[in-house]
Scaffold this active site. Structure first.
Site, PDB file in Angstrom:
ATOM      1  N   GLY A 187      70.454  82.374  19.317  1.00  0.00           N
ATOM      2  CA  GLY A 187      70.398  81.734  18.004  1.00  0.00           C
ATOM      3  C   GLY A 187      71.276  80.494  17.912  1.00  0.00           C
ATOM      4  O   GLY A 187      71.546  79.992  16.816  1.00  0.00           O
ATOM      5  N   LYS A 205      76.047  61.885  13.640  1.00  0.00           N
ATOM      6  CA  LYS A 205      77.427  62.193  13.245  1.00  0.00           C
ATOM      7  C   LYS A 205      78.371  61.061  13.653  1.00  0.00           C
ATOM      8  O   LYS A 205      79.302  60.716  12.916  1.00  0.00           O
ATOM      9  CB  LYS A 205      77.848  63.534  13.865  1.00  0.00           C
ATOM     10  CG  LYS A 205      77.019  64.712  13.314  1.00  0.00           C
ATOM     11  CD  LYS A 205      77.188  65.968  14.140  1.00  0.00           C
ATOM     12  CE  LYS A 205      76.362  67.123  13.583  1.00  0.00           C
ATOM     13  NZ  LYS A 205      76.312  68.279  14.501  1.00  0.00           N
ATOM     14  N   GLY A 302      77.160  77.034  11.582  1.00  0.00           N
ATOM     15  CA  GLY A 302      77.329  78.431  11.193  1.00  0.00           C
ATOM     16  C   GLY A 302      77.490  78.546   9.696  1.00  0.00           C
ATOM     17  O   GLY A 302      77.987  77.633   9.032  1.00  0.00           O
TER      18      GLY A 302
HETATM   19  N1  HSE Z   1      72.517  71.617  15.475  1.00  0.00           N
HETATM   20  C1  HSE Z   1      73.908  71.273  15.376  1.00  0.00           C
HETATM   21  C2  HSE Z   1      74.655  71.770  16.595  1.00  0.00           C
HETATM   22  C3  HSE Z   1      74.592  71.865  14.174  1.00  0.00           C
HETATM   23  O1  HSE Z   1      74.065  72.370  17.497  1.00  0.00           O
HETATM   24  O2  HSE Z   1      75.850  71.529  16.668  1.00  0.00           O
HETATM   25  C4  HSE Z   1      74.227  71.189  12.925  1.00  0.00           C
HETATM   26  O3  HSE Z   1      74.669  69.865  12.907  1.00  0.00           O
END
Ligand code: HSE
Length: 438
Positions: A187, A205, A302
């Site tokens: 997951g 980001k 999370g």
């Molecule tokens: N999908 C991103 C990750 C988390 O795997 O870090 C949400 O930004």
């Protein structure tokens, strides 16, 4: 005690986590903010799913209009995600004079400027701590705590999926495909993982962090992005032999007016703390002129870590509202009039060290041809390693270069690829040394 009314748009994993915190930690939040953070409404088309959180009658509704059109709602929390309806609702909420909290990095990195302008016109706040690095307080750190600093560089692990996969390859010798499958089974990776593994989630980001660090409006397309699907166990083994590990890093470096902004697999020495950030964890290492190196580490995703970051933004706005303040901290860390268009260093002008791995048919003279090409392009070799000897099959030849110009290295790779003794395109991985740790 002043009551602040909150509406959540989208009750998926993070929306449910935010609702839980607001309901189950209401006393703690009241005692810390001095306000009652009242979850007035949650809108999600699926009102039937069991979410393991108790909503009073009428709180969970299918229709976002009941939040957007409710004049009593002070803060709208956008947790729908994506750039479609989430954009429309965010803009509508701002135009209605509501403060907005969002975790939506895709929306902010693509349309942040437009949304910030709407918030300015409406004289409301927009907060997005959970958009980058999950629970790590990186947005508030950049916007507030480091205000007296010029940010010299940032190196960050911003994608837990990629970091988990690279950790599996490094620690268990898995192939990329096997590591991805394990991540999906646990997951940690989406069924459709391309946004993560192709590096685009990290670039979204990085765009946000770069804006905050330098007060710049950055075009996503100007960020160089490479994903991790090309990383093979053999490269991680060679990296380890040289005392390095390979991480997907989001890198920003300031060169006065110009800024580097790049996301790619990167070899970093094991003495760099980022090399020890394993599994799904995220970290950001910042080098600023007054503080020197600073590092944040935490869960980048999370339910509850992300919800914790969202609630911190709600609490900031509530604290402002109870003293009748707003827009106290500029949304992007700089007042909008001071934000400049970003001048991103073109990749061809980058100088760094490189790891080059060629599979070479082990004929006499092949190494001198490769080193000849590198020499002609002014690329100096620090070390060469050739493992194994097999007259018929290709053997790996690995070179580490001194600092070289990217443009020349790419030309060298093209010329090396064209040699008869080199059946496949060489693998190229950039190296970052510990220049922030000195
Ligand atoms: N999908 C991103 C990750 C988390 O795997 O870090 C949400 O930004």
């Amino acid at each position: 005690m002043k009551q602040i009314n909150i509406g959540i748009l989208g009750c998926g994993v993070v929306g449910t986590g935010v609702a839980k915190l607001l309901l189950e930690k209401k006393d703690l939040l009241s005692s810390r903010t001095g306000a009652f953070l009242h979850l007035k409404r949650v809108a999600d088309p699926d009102t039937q799913r069991d979410r393991d959180v108790h909503f009073d009658e009428g709180v969970l509704v299918p229709d976002a209009e009941q939040i957007l059109e409710d004049p009593e709602i002070d803060i709208v929390v956008e947790l729908i995600g994506g750039k479609g309806i989430a954009k429309e609702y965010t803009i509508r909420a701002l135009e209605k004079g509501k403060h907005v909290v969002t975790a939506n990095k895709a929306l902010l990195s693509a349309h942040g400027n437009e949304i910030v302008k709407v918030a300015r016109t409406a004289q409301v706040d927009l907060a997005f701590e959970a958009s980058t690095g999950g629970c790590m307080p990186i947005i508030k750190t950049m916007r507030e705590s480091l205000i007296a600093n010029n940010i010299r560089s940032m190196s960050a692990i911003l994608n837990g999926t990629c970091n988990y996969i690279l950790t599996r390859i490094s620690k268990h010798g898995d192939s990329f495909e096997k590591a991805l499958k394990t991540a999906q089974e646990k997951g940690f990776a989406e069924a459709e993982p391309s946004l993560d593994i192709d590096g685009h989630d990290s670039s979204h980001k990085l765009a946000i962090l770069n804006s905050l660090a330098h007060g710049i409006d950055i075009n996503l397309d100007d960020i160089h992005v490479e994903g991790i699907s090309c990383i093979k166990p053999i490269d991680i083994r060679f990296a380890a032999n040289f005392g390095y590990d390979i991480k997907l890093l989001a890198i920003s470096k300031s060169h006065g007016e110009q800024v580097e902004a790049r996301v790619h697999p990167t070899m970093i020495p094991l003495s760099n703390p980022l090399a020890h950030v394993t599994g799904v964890m995220n970290a950001v290492a910042i080098d600023a002129d007054e503080t020197g190196p600073t590092m944040l580490y935490g869960h980048g995703a999370g339910m509850m870590p992300t919800a914790s970051a969202v609630v911190s933004d709600i609490a900031d706005i509530a604290r402002n509202l109870i003293v009748s303040a707003k827009r106290r901290v500029p949304i992007l860390g700089y007042p909008e009039d001071n934000i400049k268009k970003a001048d991103i260093l073109p990749m061809k002008d980058l100088y760094t060290r490189y790891y080059i791995r060629c599979a070479a048919v082990d004929n006499p003279g092949v190494l001198s041809k490769i080193s000849g090409i590198l020499g002609e392009l002014g690329i100096s070799i620090e070390s060469v390693h050739q493992k194994g000897k097999n007259a018929n099959d290709a053997v790996p030849v690995v070179m580490i270069t001194h600092e070289a110009k990217e443009e020349n290295v790419i030309r060298a790779i093209d010329r090396i690829s064209a040699l008869d003794s080199i059946p496949d395109k060489p693998v190229l991985i950039r190296i970052e040394d510990n220049n922030t740790q000195e």
